[in-house]
Design a protein around this motif. Structure first.
Motif, mmCIF file in Angstrom:
data_model
loop_
_atom_site.group_PDB
_atom_site.id
_atom_site.type_symbol
_atom_site.label_atom_id
_atom_site.label_comp_id
_atom_site.label_asym_id
_atom_site.label_seq_id
_atom_site.Cartn_x
_atom_site.Cartn_y
_atom_site.Cartn_z
ATOM 1 N N SER A 1 1.924 7.088 -7.675
ATOM 2 C CA SER A 1 2.268 5.948 -6.836
ATOM 3 C C SER A 1 2.288 6.427 -5.392
ATOM 4 N N SER A 2 1.787 5.602 -4.481
ATOM 5 C CA SER A 2 1.765 5.992 -3.070
ATOM 6 C C SER A 2 3.124 5.832 -2.399
ATOM 7 N N SER B 1 -0.120 0.289 -9.076
ATOM 8 C CA SER B 1 -0.431 -0.636 -7.994
ATOM 9 C C SER B 1 -0.009 -0.007 -6.668
ATOM 10 N N SER B 2 -0.513 -0.549 -5.555
ATOM 11 C CA SER B 2 -0.253 0.064 -4.248
ATOM 12 C C SER B 2 1.216 0.009 -3.870
ATOM 13 N N ASP B 3 1.974 -0.971 -4.399
ATOM 14 C CA ASP B 3 3.399 -1.034 -4.084
ATOM 15 C C ASP B 3 4.256 -0.240 -5.064
ATOM 16 N N PRO C 1 -6.638 -1.194 -2.899
ATOM 17 C CA PRO C 1 -5.567 -0.943 -1.933
ATOM 18 C C PRO C 1 -5.197 -2.211 -1.175
ATOM 19 N N ASP C 2 -3.909 -2.531 -1.148
ATOM 20 C CA ASP C 2 -3.357 -3.574 -0.268
ATOM 21 C C ASP C 2 -3.696 -5.014 -0.637
ATOM 22 N N GLN D 1 3.724 -14.462 -6.956
ATOM 23 C CA GLN D 1 4.448 -13.512 -7.775
ATOM 24 C C GLN D 1 5.225 -12.613 -6.847
ATOM 25 N N PHE D 2 6.346 -12.140 -7.278
ATOM 26 C CA PHE D 2 7.100 -11.215 -6.455
ATOM 27 C C PHE D 2 8.086 -10.475 -7.309
ATOM 28 N N TYR D 3 8.544 -9.394 -6.750
ATOM 29 C CA TYR D 3 9.459 -8.514 -7.474
ATOM 30 C C TYR D 3 10.890 -8.873 -7.120
ATOM 31 N N THR D 4 11.734 -9.077 -8.115
ATOM 32 C CA THR D 4 13.102 -9.496 -7.856
ATOM 33 C C THR D 4 14.097 -8.367 -7.996
#
Length: 480
Positions: A189-190, A245-247, A288-289, A311-314
Motif C-alpha cells: 500500500s502506498s 488500491s491507491s488509498d 493510480p488516483d 462510495q466512501f469509507y466510514t
C-alpha cells in the motif's frame, strides 16, 4: 458499487499481467506481446502491440513517471520500451539467461529489479543499463516483487513460500515463510500506517488459497520487522494475484477458482465477489488516483472495472451513499455523510442534537455556532460548504444535468469551470490536481498540453447558474 466498464480481448493466449500508469493500461500474455491502451477511452494505441520477446511475457510494469514500460519473459530478457512511441529502449539480458518471471521499478526510477526462475535477483541501474547488484534466494523461483513506497527496500516472493526483504545493496534484511505452498504475488500500500518508524502495509497471496496483510516497518536503515496483521479468506483455490488500491483501504485478488474478490483491507470483510472470468484469474491492478482496476485471465481477456463514485469509507466498512432523498435521511445517514467529508469528529454532536436530513438542510452558521456549539470557524465553514454541495446535488437529480455542465474528470456539476489548453472545460480544482500529479496530457484527448495555464470560463459558469435557478424547489444560491 462495482461495474464492468470494458473487456479487452485482443490477446490470442493467456493474459499473464496488467499494469497501470496515469495514462495507460499495459497487458502482457503468453502470446509474446505487450499491449497498450489509453485510459481516456481504452482504445489500443496505434503502435501496440509491442513485439520483441521470443517467448511468453510474464510481467510488465511502468516507471513512476510512466515514460518507460518494462517487460520480462521466458526468453531471459527484460525489455525497456518508450511508452510514447512503443520503441525499444534497451534489452537487459539476464546473466544466466534463465526465464525472468517478475520485474519492478524503484519509486525513484533509479533501479529495476528482475527475478528469475533459478531464484536469482538482479538489481539493474536504469541509467547505465548495467547490473548494479545481484543475489539469490535459497530455494524456488522468484515469482513476486514489490518496492516499499519509500524506496529503502524491496520484497521478493518465491515459489517455495518465502518473503525476503532486500536493500539496494542486495543485503538480505529479513526472511519469512509466508505461504506454505508458495508465494504468488505481493503488493505494498502506498499509504503510511505509522510515520514514526516508516510502517507500511503489504499484501501477499499464495498457493494456500489465502491473502495475508503484513505490517512492514523499518525503524532504522537496516532494521526490518515483518508482522502478519490479518489473513483474508474468500477463495476456494490458489490465489494468483493481489493488489492494494491507491488509498490503501481495499485489496483485490484473483484466483484459480475464476473469481475476483474485493476485500476491505482493515477488517477483511468481503465487499464483492466477481465471477465474469471463465478461467483462472492471473493478475489484477489498480489505477493510480482514479477508481479503476483491471483483472486478467487465462480466458485471454482483461476486464476493466470501476468503483461507482458514491462510495466512501466510514472507518469500519465501505458503504454506499444513501440513495433516499436527502430530506428523508436518518440520523445514521447524516453520520455516514459526515464521515465521507472528513467530519467524523462531529458525528456525536450531530447525533446528540438529533440532526436528520431535514435538519441538516436547515443548518446555518448561527445554528452551528449557537445550537450545536461548534467552536471552530473552519469546521462550521466546511459543514456549510458541503451542505451547499448537497443542495446542488439535489438539483441535479430534479432534471438531468446537461453534459456540457459536467466536469470530464469528476463527472460532477462544475462550480468553477476553467478552459485548458486542449480547449475543453474542467472543474478548476480537478484540473489543477490533474496537472499537479504530473499529468501533462489532456484528460480528453491524452495528447500533451501545450501550456498548463487555465482560463476561467465565465460564460459557462453563468449558463450553469441560469440552469440552477430554473430548477424547481430547493434552488441553491447561485455560484458566487
Amino acid at each position: 458499487m462495482v461495474k464492468l466498464i470494458c473487456t479487452l480481448a485482443d490477446h490470442s493466449d493467456d493474459v499473464n499481467y496488467c499494469a497501470f500508469s496515469s495514462s495507460f493500461l499495459a497487458t502482457c500474455s503468453l502470446d509474446k506481446t505487450i499491449r497498450l491502451y489509453s485510459l481516456s477511452n481504452f482504445e489500443e494505441l496505434p503502435y501496440s502491440p509491442l513485439k520483441g520477446h521470443t517467448y511468453a511475457v510474464h510481467c510488465c510494469c511502468f516507471s513512476p513517471s510512466g515514460h518507460i514500460l518494462a517487460s520480462c519473459s521466458t526468453d531471459g530478457n527484460t525489455v525497456l520500451w518508450n511508452t510514447q512511441n512503443g520503441l525499444k529502449l534497451a534489452v537487459l539480458e539476464h546473466p544466466c539467461r534463465n526465464p525472468v518471471r517478475i520485474c519492478r521499478f524503484s519509486p525513484d526510477s533509479m533501479y529495476l529489479v528482475s527475478g528469475a526462475a533459478d531464484g536469482s535477483v538482479i538489481l539493474w541501474n536504469v541509467q547505465s543499463l548495467k547490473v548494479h547488484r545481484s543475489g539469490s534466494v535459497k530455494d524456488g523461483s522468484l515469482v513476486a516483487c514489490a518496492f516499499a513506497p519509500n524506496g529503502n527496500f524491496f520484497v521478493t516472493g518465491s515459489s517455495c513460500g518465502d518473503l525476503t526483504v532486500w536493500d539496494d545493496k542486495m543485503r538480505c534484511l529479513y526472511n519469512e515463510k509466508a505461504h506454505d505452498l508458495g508465494v504468488t504475488c505481493c503488493d505494498f500500500s502506498s499509504q503510511l500506517v505509522s510515520g514514526d518508524k516508516q510502517e507500511f502495509q503489504m499484501a501477499s497471496s499464495g498457493q494456500d488459497n489465502i491473502i495475508k496483510i503484513w505490517l512492514v516497518s523499518s525503524a532504522d536503515p537496516i532494521g526490518i520487522e515483518l508482522k502478519c496483521k490479518c489473513t483474508l479468506s474468500g477463495h476456494t483455490a490458489p490465489v494468483l494475484a493481489c493488489a492494494f488500491s491507491s488509498d490503501g483501504q481495499t485489496v483485490v485478488s484473483g484466483s484459480v477458482d475464476k473469481t475476483v474478490v474485493i476485500f476491505e483491507a482493515n477488517t477483511g470483510n468481503i465487499l464483492h465477489t466477481l465471477t465474469q472470468h471463465t478461467r483462472y484469474v492471473t493478475t489484477c491492478a489498480f489505477a493510480p488516483d482514479i477508481p479503476l482496476f483491471a483483472t486478467g485471465s487465462m480466458d485471454k481477456c482483461v476486464n476493466v472495472w470501476q468503483f461507482e463514485p458514491k462510495q466512501f469509507y466510514t472507518g469500519t466498512t465501505l458503504r454506499e451513499s444513501p440513495n433516499k432523498s436527502i430530506e428523508n435521511w436518518s440520523e445514521e445517514d447524516v453520520s455516514i455523510w459526515l464521515c465521507k467529508h472528513g467530519l467524523k469528529d462531529l458525528v456525536e454532536i450531530f447525533k446528540k442534537n438529533n440532526i436528520d436530513g431535514k435538519e441538516l438542510l436547515s443548518l446555518t452558521k448561527e445554528s452551528l455556532a449557537d445550537d450545536l456549539k461548534i467552536e471552530s470557524l473552519g469546521l462550521r465553514s466546511k459543514v456549510l460548504r458541503n451542505i451547499e454541495e448537497l443542495q446542488i446535488e439535489m438539483q441535479s437529480t430534479c432534471e438531468a444535468v446537461p453534459d456540457e455542465f459536467l466536469c470530464p474528470i469528476t463527472k460532477e456539476l462544475m462550480k468553477e469551470p476553467v478552459i485548458a489548453a486542449d480547449g475543453y472545460s474542467y472543474e478548476k480544482e480537478a484540473m489543477e490536481n490533474w496537472i499537479i500529479n504530473k499529468r501533462r496530457s489532456s484528460p480528453m484527448t491524452n495528447l500533451p498540453l501545450q501550456r498548463l495555464g487555465l482560463t476561467p470560463n465565465r460564460t459557462l459558469k453563468m449558463a450553469i447558474n441560469r440552469w440552477l435557478e430554473s430548477q424547481p424547489t430547493h434552488s441553491p444560491k447561485p455560484l458566487s
